[in-house]
Design an enzyme around this catalytic site. Structure first.
Site, PDB file in Angstrom:
ATOM      1  N   ASP A   8       5.757  -4.202  -6.922  1.00  0.00           N
ATOM      2  CA  ASP A   8       5.470  -4.198  -5.490  1.00  0.00           C
ATOM      3  C   ASP A   8       3.977  -3.917  -5.373  1.00  0.00           C
ATOM      4  OD1 ASP A   8       5.110  -3.686  -2.817  1.00  0.00           O
ATOM      5  OD2 ASP A   8       6.390  -1.892  -2.756  1.00  0.00           O
ATOM      6  N   ASP A 191      10.251  -2.605   7.672  1.00  0.00           N
ATOM      7  CA  ASP A 191       9.355  -2.046   6.668  1.00  0.00           C
ATOM      8  C   ASP A 191       8.205  -1.301   7.350  1.00  0.00           C
ATOM      9  OD1 ASP A 191       7.487  -1.530   4.705  1.00  0.00           O
ATOM     10  OD2 ASP A 191       7.610  -3.510   3.775  1.00  0.00           O
TER      11      ASP A 191
END
Lengths: 625, 166
Positions: A8, A191
């Site tokens: 990520d 998110d």
């Protein structure tokens, strides 16, 4: 086989994870932290620093410290005007209008900066795994265009990596929850991280995940919430003491740390105290900051920021041409989604839907990327799906107790053995009652089958050794065997279908065990007390017999009386207190017998006598269920 | 028509080839399984080793977290000692004694303070909170130590917070 990792690559922080042994592990970096700041610094002596260490010197070296290079990757100089203005480092236009960072006169592409972050992550992962990592899956925001994806891929190539795939962050988050396996669904990924907010709506089904719409705010995150707390503390303090703490670098630093800590604490408690002694001083002497922040107050402070989450949410929904009712699953990503007010907002916006949040929201994207990496590298397919025993398996022992041999949730195939003994002198047979379940007493569990081991060599109670073996193969077929170690005599049964109970039934049995835990424990305790008492009475009997006339008459009488009393108590099912007190008397009597000079070596200590007495054997027939 | 001999020959050949193929196939399968088995054993072994390491790490991490919180108390004791204002001498002495006591506890866990003032700024040990002008120290060194760095053995427990001389 070389392991593939998932990365990520975040705006503020990056995370790397690996799929192995059928599960995902988030890898700590060399400094011991599970997240690595996406920061690269160039020092005056030509050195390069990456991660936490680069961040530590950013204040004194701002023009040579690149953070948030993700905001620039794959973009034209003309597109990033707003971002360039707030960056403390020099952002310039390169050939063909591309973005470049000017570091001491040398131009760097954003993908070069990102490649240094990737390199650190992969190096640390290699060190952790003990093997060189080359294959990676990297995540990007759903709104990234082709140029941005291409540039991210280049960053990987520059770092010497083999990019298996670039996947969307919300897709990775859905993979982490296995939503791709649940059939056709609409998933909303919320998110809210340290510096950015993204909301995405995905179509998930048949192993294909498609982004329907995405929206967000590229400059809204947890740091903004911290600032609100700092402002509040500084204002309150100024009102009370007339001192402006924001003018004092040292005090301000302490305020920021305290604010972040308070924010995190308020996710689990309703009130926290902020205590900063000697925060400042004036002519009157030192001043201390001692405040309380309630969750309600915190929510009021950040209310305007939380409200800003609503717009992008509604926009994403309308862009996807969906209504709230169409959303099947909600996934939370980013540390700020731990805040109860944020979760409540998500719940109310999604019509009360309970969001998926069991995976650490800081790591969920990397976890999903690692799963994708595992699939692409063939690791996931290679893993043989191992089953577990849904319930414990065991045998009935003395007093009707269930003695577990294979605990519930043991991965199969598995094999476990335990040695048991007889409960009577010269006991010729034992009855093996194979049980399944979580309750303490045999009668409350399921009997899978039973058999009898006969022809045990005559021996005093507790000295025979009977080995009971449970062997459950990969198909859930259970073989139970019992063997008398003295004679080698053996008996066994095969039980199929020990793992094929319905989920409902398993759940019911586990719930039952929880429900009756206290009462079962009491019953088991009593049986154990009785068994112990019985064993001691037997030992006393033998001692008296072995020692014969050497025992003084009064001690012999006392011992015999105790044996009678204890056996009566067991027979009458007396309360546990009485049995325990008689046991302790008997123990005392026994030890005084043993320590006395007339003591000679006699038989060894009694062995645990767990299999139930032979005279309890009533049902010897094979009984498979 | 019956031509048993003629018929039998190719049949036998086929059979021979089939069983030969089968044997090869089984051999191959066996080798694959053997390989898989050894790999699984090796994976298990490596996993066990890593878990042993990780358990130790978790233990150290838990201890470190607690020590770091304790160090924050030391910070405040030092702030109290350094504070100016009305305070009985004996009171300050008492606070100094407590300070020594806590440092003693930290020392027993291998935790030591690191002096940063006047040292060259090093991001491995120092976190810069800003810049400062100074007559006492040269540029690029630590001019003000806002909080001290602590080491536990070789490990950085927490970096110092410093202001660096312009």
């Amino acid at each position: 086989m070389a392991k593939a990792v998932g990365i990520d690559l975040g705006t503020t922080n990056s995370v790397v994870a690996v799929w192995e042994q059928g599960k995902v592990t988030v890898i700590s970096n060399a400094e011991g932290s599970r997240t690595t700041p996406s920061v690269v610094a160039f020092t005056k002596d030509g050195g390069r620093l990456v991660g936490q260490i680069a961040r530590r010197q950013s204040v004194i070296n701002p023009e040579n410290t690149i953070y948030s290079s993700k905001r620039f990757i794959g973009r034209k100089y003309s597109e990033v005007d707003a971002e360039s203005k707030i960056a403390p480092y020099k952002v310039v236009e390169g050939k063909d209008g591309v973005v470049r960072f000017d570091i001491q006169g040398k131009l760097y592409a954003p993908q070069e900066i990102s490649s240094l972050v990737l390199q650190k992550l992969v190096n640390d992962a290699s060190k952790y795994l003990g093997e060189k990592v080359k294959d990676v899956v990297i995540t990007v925001p759903a709104y990234f265009n082709d140029a941005q994806r291409q540039a991210t891929k280049e960053a990987g190539t520059i770092a010497g990596l083999n990019i298996l795939r670039i996947i969307n962050e919300p897709t990775a988050a859905s993979l982490a929850y296995g939503l791709d396996k649940k059939g056709s669904e609409t998933v909303l990924v919320f998110d809210f991280g340290g510096g950015t907010f993204d909301v995405s709506i995905l179509d998930v089904g048949e192993g294909v995940i498609e982004v329907r719409s995405t929206n967000g705010d590229t400059h809204l995150g947890g740091d903004d919430l911290d600032n609100k707390i700092v402002d509040w503390m500084a204002t309150e303090f100024k009102n009370n003491y007339g001192v402006d703490l924001t003018k004092d670098k040292q005090a301000l630093q302490r305020l920021y740390e305290a604010a972040e800590k308070a924010k995190c604490e308020l996710s689990s408690v309703a009130e926290t105290s902020i205590n900063l002694p000697f925060i400042t001083a004036d002519a009157q002497g030192p001043k201390h900051l001692d405040m309380k922040l309630t969750r309600a107050k915190f929510e009021a402070l950040v209310n305007d920021l939380i409200t800003r989450l609503e717009g992008p949410f509604k926009q994403a929904l309308s862009d996807a041409k969906l209504s709230i009712r169409d959303i099947d699953e909600v996934v939370l990503v980013g540390g700020s989604t731990r805040i109860p007010a944020v979760q409540n907002l998500v719940r109310s916006l999604t019509g009360g839907k309970e969001p998926n949040q069991t995976v650490n929201p800081d790591e969920v994207v990397a976890v999903g990327a690692a799963i994708q990496a595992g699939v692409l590298a063939g690791e996931v397919k290679q893993v043989v799906l191992l089953d577990v025993t849904p319930l414990s398996l065991g045998v009935e022992t003395m007093g009707g107790v269930m003695t577990k041999i294979i605990e519930r949730n043991t991965t199969i195939p598995a094999r476990r053995s335990e040695i048991f003994s007889t409960a009577e002198d010269n006991q010729p047979a034992v009855d093996i009652n194979v049980l399944q379940g979580e309750r303490e007493m045999a009668q409350d569990n399921r009997t899978l089958g039973n058999f009898k081991l006969e022809g045990i060599a005559p021996a005093p109670r507790g000295t025979s050794q009977i080995e009971v073996t449970f062997d459950i193969d990969a198909n859930g077929i259970l073989n139970v065997g019992a063997k008398d170690k003295a004679t080698g005599k053996e008996q066994k049964i095969t039980i199929s279908g020990s793992t094929t109970l319905g989920k409902d039934e398993i759940d019911r049995m586990i719930k039952d065990a929880d429900l009756h835990a206290a009462e079962d424990r009491g019953r088991k305790e009593k049986v154990e007390a009785k068994n112990e008492a019985d064993g001691l009475a037997y030992q006393m009997e033998r001692q008296l017999k072995d020692l014969g006339d050497r025992v003084p008459i009064h001690e012999k009488a006392r011992g015999e009386q105790l044996i009678v009393d204890i056996r009566q108590a067991i027979k009458d099912d007396a309360d546990i207190q009485r049995i325990k007190s008689l046991t302790s008397d008997l123990q005392q009597a026994l030890s005084s017998l043993s320590s006395a000079t007339y003591q000679e070596a006699t038989g060894g200590p009694a062995q645990p006598q767990r299999p139930r007495k032979d005279d309890d054997v009533v049902d010897a027939e094979f009984n498979e269920k | 028509m019956d031509h048993p001999k003629k018929m039998a020959t190719p049949d036998e050949g086929d059979e021979a080839r089939t069983s030969d193929d089968r044997l090869k196939d089984l051999e191959k399968q066996l080798l694959e399984k053997e390989d898989l088995y050894l790999r699984t054993l090796a994976d298990m072994d490596n996993y066990r080793k890593r878990m042993d390491r990780e358990i130790k790490e978790v233990e150290t991490k838990t201890r470190k977290a607690l020590l770091i919180e304790l160090i924050e108390v030391v910070d405040n004791l030092e702030r109290a000692i350094d504070s100016k204002g009305k305070c009985a001498v004996s009171m300050k002495e008492g606070i100094r004694a407590i300070h020594r006591q806590v440092l003693g506890i930290l020392n027993r866990y291998g935790v030591v303070q690191l002096e940063s003032l006047g040292k060259e700024f090093d991001p491995r040990y120092h976190e810069a909170a800003g810049m400062i002008e100074s007559k006492d120290f040269p540029a690029g060194t630590v001019g003000v130590e806002m909080r001290k760095a602590y080491l536990m053995g070789e490990d950085m427990l927490r970096p110092a917070h410093v202001l660096v001389v312009v």
